[in-house]
Design an enzyme around this catalytic site. Sequence first.
Site, PDB file in Angstrom:
ATOM      1  CG  ASN A 141      -4.224   5.805   4.048  1.00 54.89           C
ATOM      2  OD1 ASN A 141      -5.121   5.141   3.552  1.00 54.89           O
ATOM      3  ND2 ASN A 141      -3.216   6.281   3.359  1.00 54.89           N
ATOM      4  NE  ARG A 180      -6.871  11.806  -6.238  1.00 58.33           N
ATOM      5  CZ  ARG A 180      -6.867  10.802  -5.335  1.00 58.33           C
ATOM      6  NH1 ARG A 180      -5.897   9.908  -5.280  1.00 58.33           N
ATOM      7  NH2 ARG A 180      -7.863  10.672  -4.492  1.00 58.33           N
ATOM      8  CE  LYS A 202      -7.092   2.884  -1.465  1.00 67.57           C
ATOM      9  NZ  LYS A 202      -7.277   3.864  -0.407  1.00 67.57           N
ATOM     10  CG  ASP A 247     -11.249   4.631  -0.084  1.00 70.72           C
ATOM     11  OD1 ASP A 247     -11.685   4.556   1.071  1.00 70.72           O
ATOM     12  OD2 ASP A 247     -10.057   4.459  -0.379  1.00 70.72           O
ATOM     13  CG  ASP A 248     -10.029   8.655  -3.260  1.00 70.13           C
ATOM     14  OD1 ASP A 248      -8.978   8.350  -2.688  1.00 70.13           O
ATOM     15  OD2 ASP A 248     -10.453   8.061  -4.270  1.00 70.13           O
ATOM     16  CD  GLU A 255      -9.398   4.194  -3.508  1.00 67.20           C
ATOM     17  OE1 GLU A 255     -10.192   3.605  -2.765  1.00 67.20           O
ATOM     18  OE2 GLU A 255      -8.727   5.176  -3.153  1.00 67.20           O
ATOM     19  CG  ASP A 256      -6.925   6.731  -6.086  1.00 67.82           C
ATOM     20  OD1 ASP A 256      -7.472   7.205  -5.067  1.00 67.82           O
ATOM     21  OD2 ASP A 256      -5.771   6.263  -6.061  1.00 67.82           O
ATOM     22  CG  ASN A 307      -1.499   9.021   0.867  1.00 67.37           C
ATOM     23  OD1 ASN A 307      -0.836   9.113   1.878  1.00 67.37           O
ATOM     24  ND2 ASN A 307      -2.811   8.835   0.879  1.00 67.37           N
ATOM     25  CE1 TYR A 329      -4.077   1.779   0.312  1.00 60.79           C
ATOM     26  CE2 TYR A 329      -3.286   2.628   2.393  1.00 60.79           C
ATOM     27  CZ  TYR A 329      -4.206   2.643   1.375  1.00 60.79           C
ATOM     28  OH  TYR A 329      -5.246   3.538   1.423  1.00 60.79           O
TER      29      TYR A 329
HETATM   30  N1  LIG Z   1      -4.804  10.197   3.566  1.00 59.33           N
HETATM   31  C1  LIG Z   1      -5.805   9.706   2.879  1.00 59.33           C
HETATM   32  O1  LIG Z   1      -6.490   8.781   3.315  1.00 59.33           O
HETATM   33  C2  LIG Z   1      -6.139  10.261   1.549  1.00 59.33           C
HETATM   34  C3  LIG Z   1      -5.336  11.143   0.924  1.00 59.33           C
HETATM   35  N2  LIG Z   1      -5.670  11.635  -0.309  1.00 59.33           N
HETATM   36  C4  LIG Z   1      -4.713  12.504  -0.966  1.00 59.33           C
HETATM   37  O2  LIG Z   1      -5.288  13.753  -1.224  1.00 59.33           O
HETATM   38  C5  LIG Z   1      -4.700  14.298  -2.388  1.00 59.33           C
HETATM   39  C6  LIG Z   1      -5.790  14.908  -3.241  1.00 59.33           C
HETATM   40  O3  LIG Z   1      -6.707  13.942  -3.650  1.00 59.33           O
HETATM   41  P1  LIG Z   1      -8.051  14.391  -4.406  1.00 59.33           P
HETATM   42  O4  LIG Z   1      -8.785  15.391  -3.632  1.00 59.33           O
HETATM   43  O5  LIG Z   1      -8.785  13.168  -4.770  1.00 59.33           O
HETATM   44  O6  LIG Z   1      -7.424  15.049  -5.704  1.00 59.33           O
HETATM   45  P2  LIG Z   1      -8.067  16.095  -6.671  1.00 59.33           P
HETATM   46  O7  LIG Z   1      -7.237  16.116  -7.878  1.00 59.33           O
HETATM   47  O8  LIG Z   1      -9.528  15.864  -6.784  1.00 59.33           O
HETATM   48  O9  LIG Z   1      -7.881  17.497  -5.875  1.00 59.33           O
HETATM   49  C7  LIG Z   1      -6.661  18.097  -5.585  1.00 59.33           C
HETATM   50  C8  LIG Z   1      -6.954  19.481  -5.061  1.00 59.33           C
HETATM   51  O10 LIG Z   1      -5.754  20.060  -4.583  1.00 59.33           O
HETATM   52  C9  LIG Z   1      -5.641  21.369  -5.112  1.00 59.33           C
HETATM   53  N3  LIG Z   1      -4.253  21.772  -5.213  1.00 59.33           N
HETATM   54  C10 LIG Z   1      -3.308  21.343  -6.065  1.00 59.33           C
HETATM   55  N4  LIG Z   1      -2.147  21.976  -5.825  1.00 59.33           N
HETATM   56  C11 LIG Z   1      -2.371  22.822  -4.806  1.00 59.33           C
HETATM   57  C12 LIG Z   1      -1.587  23.776  -4.125  1.00 59.33           C
HETATM   58  N5  LIG Z   1      -0.324  23.936  -4.433  1.00 59.33           N
HETATM   59  N6  LIG Z   1      -2.152  24.475  -3.130  1.00 59.33           N
HETATM   60  C13 LIG Z   1      -3.430  24.297  -2.804  1.00 59.33           C
HETATM   61  N7  LIG Z   1      -4.244  23.411  -3.408  1.00 59.33           N
HETATM   62  C14 LIG Z   1      -3.713  22.690  -4.403  1.00 59.33           C
HETATM   63  C15 LIG Z   1      -6.306  21.299  -6.448  1.00 59.33           C
HETATM   64  O11 LIG Z   1      -6.641  22.606  -6.875  1.00 59.33           O
HETATM   65  P3  LIG Z   1      -7.355  22.915  -8.292  1.00 59.33           P
HETATM   66  O12 LIG Z   1      -8.771  22.471  -8.097  1.00 59.33           O
HETATM   67  O13 LIG Z   1      -7.227  24.372  -8.413  1.00 59.33           O
HETATM   68  O14 LIG Z   1      -6.618  22.125  -9.300  1.00 59.33           O
HETATM   69  C16 LIG Z   1      -7.505  20.428  -6.104  1.00 59.33           C
HETATM   70  O15 LIG Z   1      -8.516  21.212  -5.536  1.00 59.33           O
HETATM   71  C17 LIG Z   1      -3.913  13.169  -3.060  1.00 59.33           C
HETATM   72  O16 LIG Z   1      -2.550  13.384  -2.850  1.00 59.33           O
HETATM   73  C18 LIG Z   1      -4.328  11.926  -2.308  1.00 59.33           C
HETATM   74  O17 LIG Z   1      -3.272  11.014  -2.166  1.00 59.33           O
HETATM   75  C19 LIG Z   1      -6.819  11.278  -0.947  1.00 59.33           C
HETATM   76  C20 LIG Z   1      -7.658  10.385  -0.359  1.00 59.33           C
HETATM   77  C21 LIG Z   1      -7.358   9.772   0.906  1.00 59.33           C
HETATM   78  C1  LIG Z   2      -5.310   6.831   0.428  1.00 53.73           C
HETATM   79  C2  LIG Z   2      -5.984   7.145  -0.801  1.00 53.73           C
HETATM   80  O1  LIG Z   2      -7.050   6.609  -1.084  1.00 53.73           O
HETATM   81  C3  LIG Z   2      -5.413   8.106  -1.711  1.00 53.73           C
HETATM   82  O2  LIG Z   2      -4.389   8.693  -1.401  1.00 53.73           O
HETATM   83  O3  LIG Z   2      -5.994   8.285  -2.775  1.00 53.73           O
HETATM   84 MG   LIG Z   3      -7.615   6.895  -3.067  1.00 55.99          MG
END
Ligand SMILES: NC(=O)C1=CN([C@@H]2O[C@H](COP(=O)(O)OP(=O)(O)OC[C@H]3O[C@@H](n4cnc5c(N)ncnc54)[C@H](OP(=O)(O)O)[C@@H]3O)[C@@H](O)[C@H]2O)C=CC1
Ligand SMILES: CC(=O)C(=O)O
Ligand SMILES: [Mg+2]
Length: 618
Positions: free
Chosen positions: A511, A192, A210, A304-305, A281-282, A467, A139
Amino acid sequence: MLRNPALKAVHSFTRRHVTCQVRNYNRRALTTTATFPDLRMETMVQTTTKHGMDVIHDPLLSKGTAFSLSERERLGIRGLVPPRTQEMDKQLQRIIRNLRECRTPLEKFIFMTALQDRNETLFYRLLIDNLEELSQIIYTPTVGEACKRFHSIYRRSRGMYFSSIDRGQMAAMIHNWPHDQVDVIVVTDGSRVLGLGDLGANGMQIPIGKLSLYVAGGGIRPTSILPVVLDVGTNNEELLNDPLYLGMGHRRLDGDEYYAFVEEWVHAIQSRYPNALIQFEDFKYPHAYNLLHKYRDRICCFNDDIQSTSAVALAGVLAALKARGKPINALNEERIVCVGAGSAGVGVCEGIVDCMVEQGKVKSREEAYGKIWMLDQHGLIGNVHLGTADTSKPMPIGIGDRANLDERQLCYLKKDMRDRMNLEEVVKAIKPTVILGLSGSPGVFNEGAIRAMAEGVEKPVVFPLSNPTHQSECTAEQAFHWTDGRAIFASGSPFKDVEYRGKICKVNQINNAMSFPGLGLGITVSRASRVTSKMFMETAITIASMASEDQLKSGVLFPGVGSLREVSKEVAVKVCEIAYEEDLARAQLRQGMSLKEIVEESMWDPEYVPTIRIDGHM
Ligand SMILES: NC(=O)C1=CN([C@@H]2O[C@H](COP(=O)(O)OP(=O)(O)OC[C@H]3O[C@@H](n4cnc5c(N)ncnc54)[C@H](OP(=O)(O)O)[C@@H]3O)[C@@H](O)[C@H]2O)C=CC1
Ligand SMILES: CC(=O)C(=O)O
Ligand SMILES: [Mg+2]
């Protein structure tokens, strides 16, 4: 009725042989008459119609060197494996020694995949016994590297791929999957992958990883899981130009074509596995949300996200309140900055807003939105009438590149603050108590912002949740150094505890892996027809209550991945309770057994059981 997790042989002894009645997953009774000198009454067995090399090469049946002499006889494998029967403990010794010889995490990943491909029982035993260490391989963070390199390290197929050339064929294709019972499906379109962007069909490692956690942490049976990639193309130029790439070599389908593709797949799944839980997912924003809203009331599914990240992040925030000596129903007193306005950022903030509303200390949902300041890559979602950080020209909402903001993100718009303020400016202006990173953008929690935060609050809650590790908004070391060791810290991928001025500062991992295995177990056991918001909120509250007072004082918010089975059990029981309360459960409760006992009994535990051969026609 709830399924018995293990196959059971009920023997009636006659003088020379045993009549063995075996129930398979569909509770069909199969009867075979044979002599099984090594079996006793009530022995758990696994059955197969296979023979010889086919047994050895089936990872769900294979025991490697652990087949007993009687099994070797009856399965036709005598002489096909080394003569000495070695039990699992010896096999584990050998495996661990070989694993330790791998020089890099990716080599370990390849080693673990090879083990999973030849002996799943041993793979899961190893994983469960070493969850903390090995979850970092199968993972995050190593799975991220494995996704990027999927097309070059590819060895053997696992899961199913539905691609653009399969349109019109999906309902037939789903019958190619060899198992009649599927409980949990994890599906991605690879748009993503973690914080690594569009990795197309290479994203397959994510559903596989997962689902391995579903089995190891949630006790779901390995035969009942299905990893899926919807290969709708990729916009990743590097992959499109790589001759070794294994996905479709065209750009992504979008719009109606995309949604029609997913709809066909959902129909195909429903036609064969109407009770399976589907975990999206993703998927990139806004597809992630659009699909969730389209299907959440139609089928048993969740994202999930968006949703399980929300549960675990809320658990972290609630536990942090306790660690700061506050009651957990005082969430409305927090000032929360969320960096990232995508699926995860919006999902997590919605969960926090739901919780504030549920706690009854805000008068309206709008008041709760007012406690959260959200930034995207341009900066704060603020009032464009007040001007932007990089231009003095005011721009009305809905004009220019802010036109992309949708109603979910605009809920957080701060009318009294300038649009696009950078993080440090926002922190100085509002003095947050909690900062969440869900941006996939490494280093955005910069020194200025975190130091400014630490000036305003005794114990700043710093959660860089992106991540894999190298996408984290800051490192644990930075967070503790910039806050003088006072931070309550959690990251999406693991970091080591930090020593700061003689004190050990504790690192937590937030996570969604802490929530989805238990959730899936609860859904599977109760056979719930839908996944509801209450299930996520209660999952959060359950996880938030798992640390002792002493742990909270030391900065530990809840048990780590090493305790995933215990956490999953608690979560599953809670999810079952809600499923029955909300009248969504379709499994009948068993007389005389508590939900906890039912959940515990349902959890698959990897151990070798005797294998018997049955006639395929019985
Ligand atoms: N710990 C956990 O369990 C989880 C962690 N995550 C992590 O969260 C992250 C985002 O996932 P997700 O929301 O699905 O991705 P998305 O692509 O849907 O969203 C990313 C967001 O981050 C913004 N962004 C990008 N760069 C910057 C910056 N420099 N400053 C501020 N905002 C920024 C983007 O802005 P814009 O809209 O303007 O492009 C967008 O709104 C990933 O790295 C993922 O690994 C996700 C799920 C679970
Ligand atoms: C943990 C997870 O689901 C992600 O980073 O997308
Ligand atoms: Mg995910």
